[in-house]
Design a protein around this motif. Structure first.
Motif, mmCIF file in Angstrom:
data_model
loop_
_atom_site.group_PDB
_atom_site.id
_atom_site.type_symbol
_atom_site.label_atom_id
_atom_site.label_comp_id
_atom_site.label_asym_id
_atom_site.label_seq_id
_atom_site.Cartn_x
_atom_site.Cartn_y
_atom_site.Cartn_z
ATOM 1 N N PRO A 1 7.008 -11.440 -13.569
ATOM 2 C CA PRO A 1 6.433 -10.105 -13.352
ATOM 3 C C PRO A 1 6.394 -9.280 -14.628
ATOM 4 O O PRO A 1 7.173 -9.488 -15.556
ATOM 5 C CB PRO A 1 7.357 -9.478 -12.309
ATOM 6 C CG PRO A 1 8.615 -10.263 -12.375
ATOM 7 C CD PRO A 1 8.225 -11.641 -12.763
ATOM 8 N N ARG A 2 5.459 -8.330 -14.640
ATOM 9 C CA ARG A 2 5.321 -7.360 -15.724
ATOM 10 C C ARG A 2 5.879 -6.031 -15.237
ATOM 11 O O ARG A 2 5.404 -5.490 -14.232
ATOM 12 C CB ARG A 2 3.862 -7.174 -16.115
ATOM 13 C CG ARG A 2 3.269 -8.304 -16.954
ATOM 14 C CD ARG A 2 2.770 -9.462 -16.105
ATOM 15 N NE ARG A 2 1.930 -10.359 -16.909
ATOM 16 C CZ ARG A 2 2.163 -11.653 -17.068
ATOM 17 N NH1 ARG A 2 3.204 -12.222 -16.499
ATOM 18 N NH2 ARG A 2 1.346 -12.392 -17.805
ATOM 19 N N PHE A 3 6.867 -5.499 -15.950
ATOM 20 C CA PHE A 3 7.470 -4.226 -15.578
ATOM 21 C C PHE A 3 6.942 -3.131 -16.502
ATOM 22 O O PHE A 3 7.121 -3.190 -17.718
ATOM 23 C CB PHE A 3 8.991 -4.297 -15.653
ATOM 24 C CG PHE A 3 9.589 -5.231 -14.644
ATOM 25 C CD1 PHE A 3 9.592 -4.912 -13.293
ATOM 26 C CD2 PHE A 3 10.136 -6.443 -15.037
ATOM 27 C CE1 PHE A 3 10.125 -5.771 -12.353
ATOM 28 C CE2 PHE A 3 10.678 -7.310 -14.102
ATOM 29 C CZ PHE A 3 10.672 -6.983 -12.755
ATOM 30 N N ASP B 1 12.240 4.626 -13.520
ATOM 31 C CA ASP B 1 10.985 4.633 -12.761
ATOM 32 C C ASP B 1 10.152 3.453 -13.247
ATOM 33 O O ASP B 1 9.699 3.434 -14.406
ATOM 34 C CB ASP B 1 10.212 5.925 -12.995
ATOM 35 C CG ASP B 1 10.979 7.165 -12.548
ATOM 36 O OD1 ASP B 1 11.911 7.025 -11.738
ATOM 37 O OD2 ASP B 1 10.630 8.264 -13.008
ATOM 38 N N VAL B 2 9.930 2.476 -12.378
ATOM 39 C CA VAL B 2 9.346 1.210 -12.808
ATOM 40 C C VAL B 2 8.296 0.752 -11.799
ATOM 41 O O VAL B 2 8.520 0.789 -10.584
ATOM 42 C CB VAL B 2 10.433 0.115 -12.927
ATOM 43 C CG1 VAL B 2 9.842 -1.154 -13.528
ATOM 44 C CG2 VAL B 2 11.615 0.602 -13.764
ATOM 45 N N ALA B 3 7.145 0.308 -12.342
ATOM 46 C CA ALA B 3 6.104 -0.311 -11.523
ATOM 47 C C ALA B 3 6.007 -1.784 -11.919
ATOM 48 O O ALA B 3 5.853 -2.103 -13.099
ATOM 49 C CB ALA B 3 4.764 0.385 -11.739
ATOM 50 N N GLU B 4 6.114 -2.667 -10.939
ATOM 51 C CA GLU B 4 6.130 -4.114 -11.177
ATOM 52 C C GLU B 4 4.799 -4.734 -10.757
ATOM 53 O O GLU B 4 4.333 -4.536 -9.630
ATOM 54 C CB GLU B 4 7.271 -4.755 -10.383
ATOM 55 C CG GLU B 4 7.321 -6.259 -10.484
ATOM 56 C CD GLU B 4 8.345 -6.867 -9.540
ATOM 57 O OE1 GLU B 4 8.505 -8.112 -9.568
ATOM 58 O OE2 GLU B 4 8.978 -6.118 -8.765
ATOM 59 N N LEU C 1 -2.293 -8.418 -12.100
ATOM 60 C CA LEU C 1 -2.198 -6.966 -11.994
ATOM 61 C C LEU C 1 -2.233 -6.472 -10.554
ATOM 62 O O LEU C 1 -2.736 -5.385 -10.261
ATOM 63 C CB LEU C 1 -3.282 -6.275 -12.837
ATOM 64 C CG LEU C 1 -3.222 -6.549 -14.340
ATOM 65 C CD1 LEU C 1 -4.235 -5.680 -15.083
ATOM 66 C CD2 LEU C 1 -1.818 -6.323 -14.884
ATOM 67 N N ASN C 2 -1.672 -7.269 -9.668
ATOM 68 C CA ASN C 2 -1.388 -6.791 -8.319
ATOM 69 C C ASN C 2 -0.023 -6.108 -8.341
ATOM 70 O O ASN C 2 0.940 -6.651 -8.892
ATOM 71 C CB ASN C 2 -1.366 -7.956 -7.326
ATOM 72 C CG ASN C 2 -2.687 -8.675 -7.260
ATOM 73 O OD1 ASN C 2 -3.714 -8.066 -6.964
ATOM 74 N ND2 ASN C 2 -2.680 -9.974 -7.554
ATOM 75 N N LEU C 3 0.050 -4.928 -7.742
ATOM 76 C CA LEU C 3 1.307 -4.187 -7.705
ATOM 77 C C LEU C 3 2.256 -4.840 -6.717
ATOM 78 O O LEU C 3 1.906 -5.058 -5.557
ATOM 79 C CB LEU C 3 1.036 -2.729 -7.309
ATOM 80 C CG LEU C 3 2.250 -1.794 -7.276
ATOM 81 C CD1 LEU C 3 2.879 -1.653 -8.660
ATOM 82 C CD2 LEU C 3 1.826 -0.413 -6.752
#
Length: 378
Positions: A46-48, A349-352, A357-359
């Motif tokens: 995953p990309r954080f 605060d992190v979006a994975e 590039l699906n959240l």
């Protein structure tokens, strides 16, 4: 006292670049980041990214800010599902009693926020201090600002950003006054000229609302407000839904404005099916991917920040650069250095995202509020 901690594993976007390793979160803050430099294209982990910051959002999940009551709670809970971890609840032009009630409701919510939601960090006052000749989807209740009136509004809620038309009488004094109080002022819903835009910036204005929309356009003999932004702005917000602004115009702005950043300008229709919704005093219709008034005028959007990220990447931006325009730059615009970045001491605060590039998940203050994540707990 017990401490809550958890650790994320994968590709982490930091100020040094991408690190493959671990991000440790303790009591709502980032406590450590360890790893080695990597090209995330070389793996499927995953990309954080830093959680997104939306400085211009009117609604979501069927709720509109101007409804007051529980509306802000609903929009904050809606947009966190799309990666937004901090936002400014954004008002509309309306009569003063209505604005004051809404500000009071926002302040009350901020005192006791919902845990499974984006963090509401303040208010964006969009109008009523705009040009009645450039309303866009704003109701026809535009007013001229006074310092006395703004003082009363500032006492009701933490207004961090004000959008106004600089050409209205007395607004230079208002811009200067707000700037001295550390309230950001941006220019929008304006018929002002290039010269009036430049002069407003000299008085302290530092941004432009939904660049290209609801402002005088660029002509080679009359550069307009758009020309002032392209020639002089360090910051400006833009709606990258690929409907409000043509991709070619977005590319122009990207070359001209170093810290151009994304906003959704989303309405109650965001995250909802097609149909009719409220936008302040107006009724708007969601259909064909947009939101419009009965006469066809664009009226905010249904954009979410995860889609804004994908749209920027589709225009040729790297994931790192796209992320900056959804997190780092809006945070810096507000002078906030504890959000909008993955660094030790910042809010966790992190979006994975996955490689497509699906959240996958969203953490706010170290708490998982949406999705499932590569996380271990201590």
């Amino acid at each position: 006292m017990s401490r809550s901690s958890s650790t994320l594993h994968g590709n982490i976007l930091t100020s040094e670049g991408w690190l493959l390793g671990e991000l440790k979160m303790v009591d709502g803050r980032i406590a450590a980041i360890e790893g080695h430099l990597v090209d995330p294209a070389d793996n499927d982990l995953p990309r954080f990214l830093p959680g997104f910051i939306d400085l211009h959002v009117h609604g979501g999940g069927g709720a509109d800010t101007m409804e007051g009551g529980d509306a802000v709670a609903t929009l904050a809970a809606t947009h966190v599902r799309f990666g937004t971890t901090s936002l400014l609840a954004t008002t509309m032009t309306a009569a003063q009693p209505e604005i004051r009630q809404v500000l009071d409701d926002i302040a009350r919510y901020m005192d006791a926020p919902e845990p499974q939601a984006a963090r509401v960090i303040g208010v964006h006052l969009e109008g009523p201090y705009i040009n009645p000749g450039k309303l866009g989807a704003q109701p026809a209740q535009a007013q001229v600002a006074t310092i006395a009136e703004l003082d009363e509004l500032l006492a009701l809620a933490p207004i961090l950003l004000v959008t106004l038309a600089p050409e209205l009488s007395g607004h230079h004094d208002v811009i200067r006054y707000l700037s001295e109080k550390a309230v950001r002022v941006q220019l929008g819903h304006t018929l002002g000229s290039y010269e009036e835009g430049v002069e407003a910036m000299a008085h302290g204005a530092c941004g432009f609302a939904h660049l290209f929309n609801a402002m005088t356009g660029l002509h080679h003999r009359k550069p307009g407000m758009v020309g002032a932004a392209l020639a002089h702005a360090e910051y400006a917000e833009l709606i990258p839904d690929l409907l409000h602004v043509h991709p070619g115009a977005i590319r122009t702005a990207l070359r001209c404005i170093p810290r151009l950043y994304a906003v959704t300008d989303s309405t109650a229709a965001a995250g909802m099916p097609d149909g009719d919704y409220k936008l302040g005093a107006q009724t708007v219709t969601k259909c064909l991917g947009g939101v419009r008034l009965a006469d066809g005028t664009l009226a905010g959007s249904t954009l979410t920040m995860d889609q804004a990220l994908r749209n920027f990447v589709s225009l040729g931006l790297t994931l790192e650069e796209a992320s900056h325009r959804l997190s780092l730059y809006p945070a810096d615009f507000l002078g906030r250095h504890d959000i909008g970045r993955l660094s030790v001491g910042a809010q966790a605060d992190v979006a994975e995202f996955d490689a497509e590039l699906n959240l996958l998940s969203v953490h706010v203050g170290g708490s998982l509020v949406s999705g499932e994540s590569y996380v271990s707990h201590a």
